[in-house]
Scaffold this active site. Structure first.
Site, PDB file in Angstrom:
ATOM      1  N   TRP A 136       0.851  -1.191   0.000  1.00 19.71           N
ATOM      2  CA  TRP A 136       0.000   0.000   0.000  1.00 19.71           C
ATOM      3  C   TRP A 136       0.896   1.253   0.000  1.00 19.71           C
ATOM      4  CZ3 TRP A 136      -1.900   2.684   4.856  1.00 19.71           C
ATOM      5  CH2 TRP A 136      -2.882   3.647   4.562  1.00 19.71           C
ATOM      6  N   ASP A 162      -0.611  -5.306   9.598  1.00 20.21           N
ATOM      7  CA  ASP A 162      -1.614  -4.324   9.196  1.00 20.21           C
ATOM      8  C   ASP A 162      -2.872  -5.113   8.868  1.00 20.21           C
ATOM      9  OD1 ASP A 162      -3.190  -2.357   8.195  1.00 20.21           O
ATOM     10  OD2 ASP A 162      -1.818  -1.691   6.618  1.00 20.21           O
ATOM     11  N   LYS A 203     -13.150  -0.541   6.444  1.00 24.74           N
ATOM     12  CA  LYS A 203     -13.808  -1.391   5.434  1.00 24.74           C
ATOM     13  C   LYS A 203     -14.837  -2.312   6.070  1.00 24.74           C
ATOM     14  CE  LYS A 203      -9.981  -0.129   3.233  1.00 24.74           C
ATOM     15  NZ  LYS A 203      -9.756   0.840   2.245  1.00 24.74           N
TER      16      LYS A 203
HETATM   17  C1  LMR Z   1      -6.895   2.022  -0.576  1.00 26.43           C
HETATM   18  O1  LMR Z   1      -5.850   1.375  -0.614  1.00 26.43           O
HETATM   19  O2  LMR Z   1      -7.508   2.373  -1.601  1.00 26.43           O
HETATM   20  C2  LMR Z   1      -7.504   2.364   0.742  1.00 26.43           C
HETATM   21  O3  LMR Z   1      -6.819   1.755   1.769  1.00 26.43           O
HETATM   22  C3  LMR Z   1      -7.705   3.823   0.929  1.00 26.43           C
HETATM   23  C4  LMR Z   1      -6.450   4.578   1.208  1.00 26.43           C
HETATM   24  O4  LMR Z   1      -6.437   5.336   2.167  1.00 26.43           O
HETATM   25  O5  LMR Z   1      -5.460   4.447   0.470  1.00 26.43           O
END
Ligand code: LMR
Length: 451
Positions: free
Chosen positions: A180, A261, A297
């Protein structure tokens, strides 16, 4: 403004000149709009902005997709960028059970808006730890866990990272590639040194387990390792239970510190227990770990910013001291967390009926996403789109890591008004039966027309 400074020494003279510049004295540097001098503090005080030197920062790679989507007037536009659940009608969803909990909170006239303690709502913390670690967790029974309410997943990761940067002997964190986009920023800004380990294999669109074991096997002893508890973002590729067990053994044998996480408990498989299994394996061995937990979520509480950081320790007295230090991290950051979201979560987790209702709604969201995977896969096959698209049904959770490249993504956005992150990730939760044909056409055109 009058400013007098006189001195015979040359260093004092330099200080004098600098001070005169700062207060806009007679020796101020000449303003040349083409030179960086225009950006000097003098220019701000003299009338220009002290921030004039700033360059325009780029939009966030994920949240910026929504910004671009919102600007697009096309009626056929589709936002598959941000990971936020949508109904079959493409609308955001507030769970019924959340509405009920909110009603209960509003009806309770004894509720006040006082500050929460620095660590947040005690009942929320207790119930959150139970949810993620399991009702029968030995660590909870032995009071070895400290849990603090934080601002959703990001806030929980940041508080954990700040704590580790201050109090843990190893300052290196290994993060998977890819991960991420916010992860490296959170850890680097907290003061940790960020290194990577191999995770995803583009050739198989699956896990690079060999690479993962090699990289973590050569990590410096004691380093921190970021692990996605389930539904890895952005790839949707998770280790099997057997692979998790091998990862656990490796981390423990090298004294590496797991930092989980958990953003999708219950949202990946539809089952709260199996989505927490990886974490529970690490807690069952009696070792230490950190867990960042988000309710964005799985309860649809995105904007309420509600989450928790749990630190599992080896002894109760250590957990108590850890908590005292977490308070010192939190207090100067945001003092104490907001009350509303945590009250909603606590109301749902404490009441058996509401809890059951939540699990049903959660499963319905997970099932709709799983069905979207199948529909998209079937549609691409029926369309005869070149390529093996089986990863769409094999990957798990909110996202499919399509394998589409940046040029293909840009093409789909330009020609089909489909918005997604440039790495080819699509949010399956943003798709519906009605929009599958449009996406299929766009993917087909992209892979057949753009290299
Ligand atoms: C995402 O990966 O789209 C979500 O977790 C929202 C974010 O804050 O990035």
């Amino acid at each position: 403004m009058d400013f007098e400074f006189s001195s015979s020494s040359s260093s004092d003279r330099r200080i004098g000149t600098l001070l005169r510049h700062l207060v806009g004295g007679s020796e101020s540097l000449a303003m040349d709009p083409r030179s960086s001098v225009a950006a000097s503090p003098t220019s701000g005080i003299a009338g220009g902005s002290v921030f004039a030197h700033l360059v325009q920062a780029p939009e966030d790679p994920i949240l910026g997709v929504t910004v671009a989507y919102n600007k697009d007037p096309s009626p056929s536009k589709l936002n598959l960028g941000v990971g936020a659940y949508r109904t079959e009608d493409g609308k955001p969803l507030v769970l019924n059970v959340v509405r009920k909990a909110e009603q209960q909170i509003i009806n309770d006239r004894s509720r006040v808006k006082e500050y929460l303690p620095i660590v947040g709502l005690a009942e929320f913390n207790k119930l959150s730890a139970k949810l993620i670690l399991g009702a029968d967790s030995p660590a909870i029974r032995e009071n070895r866990v400290t849990t603090v309410q934080c601002l959703s997943g990001t806030g929980s990761l940041r508080v954990g990272a700040e704590f580790l940067a201050k109090h843990y002997h190893e300052k290196t964190i290994y993060i998977p590639v890819p991960t991420w986009g916010n992860h490296p920023k959170i850890f680097a800004l907290a003061g940790l040194s960020v290194k990577t380990y191999r995770y995803y294999d583009p050739a198989t669109r699956g896990l690079n387990f060999k690479g993962l074991l090699e990289d973590l096997g050569s990590a410096s002893s004691g380093a921190i390792v970021l692990l996605h508890a389930c539904a890895h973002n952005p790839t949707g590729v998770d280790p099997t239970v057997q692979q998790w067990e091998q990862i656990r053994q490796l981390l423990r044998s090298k004294g590496l510190m797991p930092f989980f996480d958990s953003a999708y408990q219950g949202f990946a498989s539809g089952n709260l227990e199996s989505d927490a299994q990886s974490i529970r394996m690490f807690v069952a061995d009696g070792g230490e770990c950190l867990v960042a937990q988000s309710f964005a979520k799985n309860m649809g509480l995105y904007g309420e910013r509600v989450g928790a950081l749990s630190i599992v320790c080896k002894a109760a007295d250590v957990a108590g001291r850890v908590e005292s230090q977490l308070k010192l991290v939190i207090r100067p950051m945001y003092s104490n967390p907001p009350i509303h979201g945590a009250s909603i979560v606590a109301a749902i987790l404490r009441d058996r009926n509401m809890f059951n209702e939540w699990t049903l709604e959660l499963k319905a969201m997970a099932d709709r996403i799983i069905s979207m995977r199948k529909q998209l896969f079937d549609a691409l096959r029926a369309r005869g789109t070149p390529g093996d698209w089986s990863h769409i049904v094999k990957q798990i959770g909110m996202f499919t890591f399509t394998g589409l490249n940046t040029a293909q993504v840009s093409f789909m956005t330009k020609e089909y008004h489909i918005y997604m992150t440039s790495d080819g990730r699509i949010s399956m939760a943003g798709l519906s039966s009605k929009t599958v044909p449009h996406l299929t056409e766009a993917i087909h055109a992209a892979v057949t027309r753009v290299a």
